[in-house]
Design an enzyme around this catalytic site. Structure first.
Site, PDB file in Angstrom:
ATOM      1  N   HIS A  96      -1.028  10.298  -3.220  1.00 35.26           N
ATOM      2  CA  HIS A  96      -2.279   9.736  -2.707  1.00 35.26           C
ATOM      3  C   HIS A  96      -3.493  10.625  -2.925  1.00 35.26           C
ATOM      4  CE1 HIS A  96      -5.086   7.506  -0.313  1.00 35.26           C
ATOM      5  NE2 HIS A  96      -5.242   8.507   0.530  1.00 35.26           N
ATOM      6  N   HIS A 100       0.829  -1.204   0.000  1.00 37.70           N
ATOM      7  CA  HIS A 100       0.000   0.000   0.000  1.00 37.70           C
ATOM      8  C   HIS A 100       0.866   1.258   0.000  1.00 37.70           C
ATOM      9  CE1 HIS A 100      -2.737   2.918   2.234  1.00 37.70           C
ATOM     10  NE2 HIS A 100      -3.437   2.602   1.166  1.00 37.70           N
TER      11      HIS A 100
END
Length: 325
Positions: free
Chosen positions: A75, A33
């Site tokens: 992100h 991640h």
């Protein structure tokens, strides 16, 4: 670049070897991640190199377009919670006091320093025990640069680690006359990611846009519908008409705990009946909430709830856990 490769070889010889065979993982996949984000600032090249050395199945890339249409690995559509943009370009904030990736050219973005995620209002680091905020020398990079890094490391190590890109806020991009889905899918095709066999999973929270990727843009990739809200769990049949997988918040899988045993919602069972793989987010050893240990979290979700894999900030820990099963 020397810093990146020095880091890679450090973890190559003292961590996971390229020839390590993950033979007993029960078909569960590990998705790094934002890279090895539990150890280094998220979505930096260094975090991706470290993740690659840890032998996950996939490494994730979140994507936002720059002013000149370069997909940047970051992100959020914002810059002010992971970079020093407020110092470098104080005059470029919008009326809401935020700084947007889309307002900067790629060359301008590369002038910024990346740091561990922090609250832009208070300046406090979100995960206090991770890499110290403001330390090191990290930069933003393009999607193409990361693909070339991962494919290059695959070639030099003999691995076949895949990529797992997510297009962020496509509606925001459309409002700014940019088509992030089309641009990203074209890049993927140029680098050899065209079908479900090409070790690439393509994800998005926007159901309308992911369906468009399949039906209008004719993508044959493995598509994963990300979900976050309770009402979305009622749309699985529709998701299954265009998607191959489901990426829920892990709490949507948990129901309640009776004694020492967890009870689960029907989400995983229903998704599997529809042929959808389930990859929940996010497994963090420093944010356990309902669980007393990271091992319990992995045992409960990966095996008792029977999900097909998961996103983790600590890919080494999940790989090590699965290889012992």
């Amino acid at each position: 670049m020397k810093q990146i490769y020095a880091l890679f070889f450090l973890f190559l010889f003292f961590g996971c070897k390229p020839e390590t065979k993950l033979t007993n993982m029960k078909n569960k996949i590990v998705i790094a991640h934002r890279g090895a984000s539990g150890y280094l600032p998220e979505h930096t090249m260094e975090a991706k190199v470290m993740a690659h050395a840890m032998n996950p199945d996939y490494i994730e890339q979140d994507l936002v377009l720059s002013k000149d249409d370069v997909p940047v690995v970051i992100h959020d559509i914002y810059l002010d919670d992971v970079t020093d943009v407020t110092e470098k370009f104080p005059e470029r904030q919008r009326e809401d006091k935020r700084f947007y990736v889309i307002d900067f050219t790629f060359d301008e973005l590369q002038r910024l320093n990346v740091t561990e995620r922090f609250d832009p209002k208070t300046g406090k680091q979100i995960y206090p025990n991770r890499f110290p905020k403001g330390k090191g020398s990290f930069k933003l990079h393009s999607f193409q640069q990361e693909i070339e890094l991962i494919q290059g490391l695959n070639a030099s190590t003999g691995k076949n680690i895949g990529i797992y890109p997510e297009i962020k806020n496509p509606e925001f991009h459309h409002q700014n006359e940019k088509d992030i889905a089309k641009i990203t899918l074209n890049i993927l095709s140029e680098y050899g990611y065209k079908t479900k066999n090409d070790k690439c999973m393509f994800q998005c929270f926007d159901a309308k846009e992911l369906e468009r990727a399949r039906k209008e843009l004719k993508s044959n990739l493995f598509l994963v519908q990300l979900i976050e809200f309770p009402e979305e769990t009622k749309q699985l049949k529709h998701f299954a008409t265009y998607a191959d997988g489901l990426g829920p918040w892990y709490k949507q899988i948990l129901d309640k705990k009776e004694g020492t045993r967890w009870q689960f919602t029907t989400l995983v069972e229903e998704a599997h009946k529809l042929g959808l793989k389930v990859h929940p987010y996010t497994f963090r050893s420093d944010q356990l909430d309902e669980f007393y240990s990271f091992e319990e979290m992995m045992q409960v979700l990966l095996f008792e709830a029977d999900v097909d894999g998961g996103f983790t900030d600590f890919p080494d820990k999940m790989v090590q856990y699965l290889t012992k099963q």
